[in-house]
Every structure is written in C-alpha cells, then in structure tokens.
Motif scaffolding. Structure first.
Motif, PDB file in Angstrom:
ATOM      1  N   GLU A 323      60.651  24.018  39.597  1.00  0.00           N
ATOM      2  CA  GLU A 323      61.924  24.701  39.347  1.00  0.00           C
ATOM      3  C   GLU A 323      61.800  25.692  38.193  1.00  0.00           C
ATOM      4  OE1 GLU A 323      62.793  20.775  41.307  1.00  0.00           O
ATOM      5  OE2 GLU A 323      61.502  21.462  39.682  1.00  0.00           O
ATOM      6  N   LEU A 324      61.049  25.309  37.158  1.00  0.00           N
ATOM      7  CA  LEU A 324      60.859  26.211  36.023  1.00  0.00           C
ATOM      8  C   LEU A 324      60.048  27.439  36.440  1.00  0.00           C
ATOM      9  CD1 LEU A 324      61.283  26.738  33.019  1.00  0.00           C
ATOM     10  CD2 LEU A 324      59.163  25.485  32.581  1.00  0.00           C
ATOM     11  N   GLU A 325      59.015  27.236  37.244  1.00  0.00           N
ATOM     12  CA  GLU A 325      58.212  28.368  37.723  1.00  0.00           C
ATOM     13  C   GLU A 325      59.070  29.304  38.573  1.00  0.00           C
ATOM     14  OE1 GLU A 325      54.865  26.734  39.762  1.00  0.00           O
ATOM     15  OE2 GLU A 325      54.005  25.831  37.948  1.00  0.00           O
ATOM     16  N   ALA A 326      59.921  28.718  39.423  1.00  0.00           N
ATOM     17  CA  ALA A 326      60.807  29.540  40.246  1.00  0.00           C
ATOM     18  C   ALA A 326      61.761  30.339  39.369  1.00  0.00           C
ATOM     19  CB  ALA A 326      61.598  28.653  41.214  1.00  0.00           C
ATOM     20  N   GLU A 327      62.285  29.705  38.317  1.00  0.00           N
ATOM     21  CA  GLU A 327      63.234  30.387  37.443  1.00  0.00           C
ATOM     22  C   GLU A 327      62.586  31.586  36.749  1.00  0.00           C
ATOM     23  OE1 GLU A 327      66.574  29.340  34.025  1.00  0.00           O
ATOM     24  OE2 GLU A 327      65.337  27.746  34.885  1.00  0.00           O
ATOM     25  N   ARG A 328      61.376  31.411  36.287  1.00  0.00           N
ATOM     26  CA  ARG A 328      60.679  32.522  35.623  1.00  0.00           C
ATOM     27  C   ARG A 328      60.467  33.675  36.603  1.00  0.00           C
ATOM     28  NH1 ARG A 328      56.335  28.467  32.736  1.00  0.00           N
ATOM     29  NH2 ARG A 328      57.539  28.032  30.831  1.00  0.00           N
ATOM     30  N   ASP A 329      60.042  33.337  37.820  1.00  0.00           N
ATOM     31  CA  ASP A 329      59.790  34.371  38.822  1.00  0.00           C
ATOM     32  C   ASP A 329      61.073  35.086  39.226  1.00  0.00           C
ATOM     33  OD1 ASP A 329      58.112  35.623  41.087  1.00  0.00           O
ATOM     34  OD2 ASP A 329      59.723  34.629  42.188  1.00  0.00           O
ATOM     35  N   ARG A 330      62.123  34.329  39.451  1.00  0.00           N
ATOM     36  CA  ARG A 330      63.358  34.919  39.963  1.00  0.00           C
ATOM     37  C   ARG A 330      64.116  35.695  38.895  1.00  0.00           C
ATOM     38  NH1 ARG A 330      65.681  30.848  44.689  1.00  0.00           N
ATOM     39  NH2 ARG A 330      63.733  30.840  45.891  1.00  0.00           N
TER      40      ARG A 330
END
Length: 357
Positions: A323-330
């Motif tokens: 979820e953290l990786e997705a947040e950084r990307d998005r």
C-alpha cells in the motif's frame, strides 16, 4: 486512465458538498476515499462514491449528523453517528479514542447508527500518527455465509491493526475476514473477469467463479473458504468484529446490518441502529518507552524482510508495504480509474452540476 490526486480529491469534495455536507465534513470524507485509492485499495475509493450518493438519495445517510457520545467512562465511549457518513463518523470516534488514550493510556470507542466507513486502515493509522497502536473494525453488508451454511449472515467485516515503527514505515494489517472483500468482486464485474475459486458459493453452496453470483442468492465465503482450510477461523474472526462493532454498540449485527450493496434492501425489524464500528488506540509508552519499542519494531521488520524465501525472485512482504509503494507511485503519477468508474463519476458530475473529471 490516470487522474491526479488533487483533481480527484477536489471532485470528490465537490460531490459531498453538493450532497449537503459541510466543507469540513466533505474534506474529511474525500480524504478517506482518496487515501484508499492512493494506497491501491481501488475497491474502497472513489469507485464507492456513487454508492454513498445512492444511500443518501434513499434517505439512509444524513449529511448533517449530530455525532455524539451517548455512554462514557474514562477509557471507553459509545458514539451515535446519527446516520452520518461512516467516512466522517469513524474518524470522529477514533479521535475520541486517541484523546482518551493520551490521558489514560488507552481509549476504546464503539459506534452505532453509522454507515460504510471506507478502509479500516485510514482510522487505525490516525493513532499511529500519535505514536500509538491503532485498531479499527466494522461490520458490513450481510454477504458472507458462516462455515457449513449457505445463508448470508455476516459481512466481510474488516479489521485493522497498525503499529508504529522507527526508521521503517508502520506495520499495517488491514484485511477482510472473508475470503475476499466484496469490492474485489465489483472490480471483477467492471473488468468482465471471473474470480478465483474459493471466494464465492452459489445459492446451493457450490463453488463458483462468477463475480455476479451474489445477486442470484450466492454468498461470499469466510477467510479460509472451507472447513478443511480453516474457514471456521475466518468465521470466528468475523463474529468477533460483528459482536464488538454491532452487539456492543447497539448497532445492527449479523443479517440485520443495513446493506451498502444495491441489490439488498434493509431487513425488517432491525434490533439496532445503523451499522457499527469499533475503534481503539493504545499508548506504546504505557508499556515501555516509545524509542525502545520502535527500535525493536525496526529490528522485527528488518529480520522478516531478510527471511530466506522459497523463490529467490520473491521476498517477504511486510503488512502495509504494498500500500505504501502504491501511494508513492500514485502521488507521483496519478490514480488509475477503469473506464466504467470514470464514466460513473462523470455521470455524478452531471447530476450535481459539478465540473467533470
């Protein structure tokens, strides 16, 4: 299609304001939904917005709620959400839990007369921001059959536990207690895909991969799918959430929980008010110095991340990492919307007279 976080946030705020929410409540409700999309939990983000509108149009959501404590001790409280958006009621309740924890070491709040509260992780992470351990859970639309049954008696009933760390991000265990969240079925429906075996059963109790099966009498299965694979454990976890969220607070529970899904209507003669949540916060320094705890959390995370794996191309994933990786990307590249959700949101824009995406 990628939409920037700011554009999607502003759009969502405008829809809630058009529904009658105050600017503060609209900002808060939008923040919960956008955080879900940023964290890659597309099933609980803006794709849900039309569902809240539908409940509001049916008179089941009060956009100007009088949220109040109706029972209280030093460390506990029961909150009546006045049929407000769960996206608003739950953060208000968690703030009460955090304030109690700040003064007394822990705070526990049960909530009745609320609605769907988005992702559990949003509320649990509110405590982490204050260097506390956060808990959040809610009961939900009755779509899940208990072990050995084909009758829908429980919701997906998610629970979240969030733990602060030091150099590493927090550990966030946010999960449904069913084999899959209903939102994942909705994603499959929009994409025209089948779902894995073990998620759903039809009305006769047979496995099916049809994501539309719930609309024809089917049910979701508990975490574990069947007795041989531990579904009794998923049933037990779901029951725990239902009792703490519904029975303890005076909300509805089991098959009487008012549904969020459009193909179910609220049952007659409900025993409680609305649906329920249960939220909690614990001060780490009530047990040991926070610096010692977070150092050990970092060590715990580091050791698990370095674990030997069966496949050298894989690694152990710490809860909350994807979820953290997705947040950084998005945040950097935008939030993806499937065509059906994009179209649905623009239809809402026309309905409420706000700027389209």
């Amino acid at each position: 299609m990628l939409i920037s976080e700011l554009i999607l946030r502003t759009f969502t705020q405008n829809i809630f304001i058009a529904m009658g929410c105050s600017e503060y409540h609209a900002d808060l409700a939008a923040d919960v939904l956008i955080k879900s999309d940023l964290r890659g939990i597309d099933s609980h983000g803006v794709a849900r917005l039309s569902g809240y509108v539908r409940l509001w149009e049916k008179g089941r959501i009060n956009t100007k709620p009088n949220i109040q404590i109706i029972h209280e001790t030093a460390t506990t409280a029961t909150v009546d959400g006045d049929a407000g958006l769960g996206l608003i009621v739950a953060p208000v309740a968690m703030d009460i839990a955090i304030k109690k924890a700040s003064e007394y070491g822990s705070g526990w709040v049960s909530v009745r007369n609320s609605n769907h509260f988005g992702i559990a992780g949003y509320h649990a992470l509110m405590a982490v921001k204050r260097h506390m351990i956060g808990f959040a859970m809610t009961n939900a639309s009755p779509l899940v059959a208990p072990t050995f049954s084909n009758e829908r008696l429980l919701g997906t009933n998610p629970m979240c536990y969030a733990f602060p760390a030091g150099q590493y991000p927090p550990v966030v265990i946010d999960m449904a207690t069913s084999a899959a969240a209903n939102g994942k079925l909705e994603i499959a429906q929009r994409s025209g895909k089948q779902v894995p075996e073990g998620w759903i059963q039809d009305g006769q109790g047979n496995y099916t991969t049809d994501p539309h099966a719930l609309k024809s009498g089917g049910s979701l299965l508990p975490l574990g799918s069947d007795r041989e694979h531990g579904s009794h454990k998923g049933f037990g976890l779901s029951a725990t959430v239902d009792i703490l969220s519904g029975v303890l607070s005076g909300a509805n529970y089991g098959p009487w929980v008012p549904p969020f899904v459009s193909f179910l209507e609220p049952p007659a003669n409900p025993p409680g008010l609305g649906l329920g949540h249960f939220l909690g916060a614990m001060r780490v320094d009530g047990f040991r110095p926070i610096e010692e705890f977070t150092a050990d959390m970092d060590n715990w995370i580091s050791r698990f991340k370095s674990a030997t794996t069966n496949d050298p191309t894989q690694k152990v994933i710490i809860p909350g990492e994807p979820e953290l990786e997705a947040e950084r990307d998005r945040m950097a590249n935008g939030i993806p919307l499937v065509d059906s959700v994009y179209q649905e949101l623009n239809e809402l824009a026309v309905k409420f007279g706000v700027t389209k995406l």
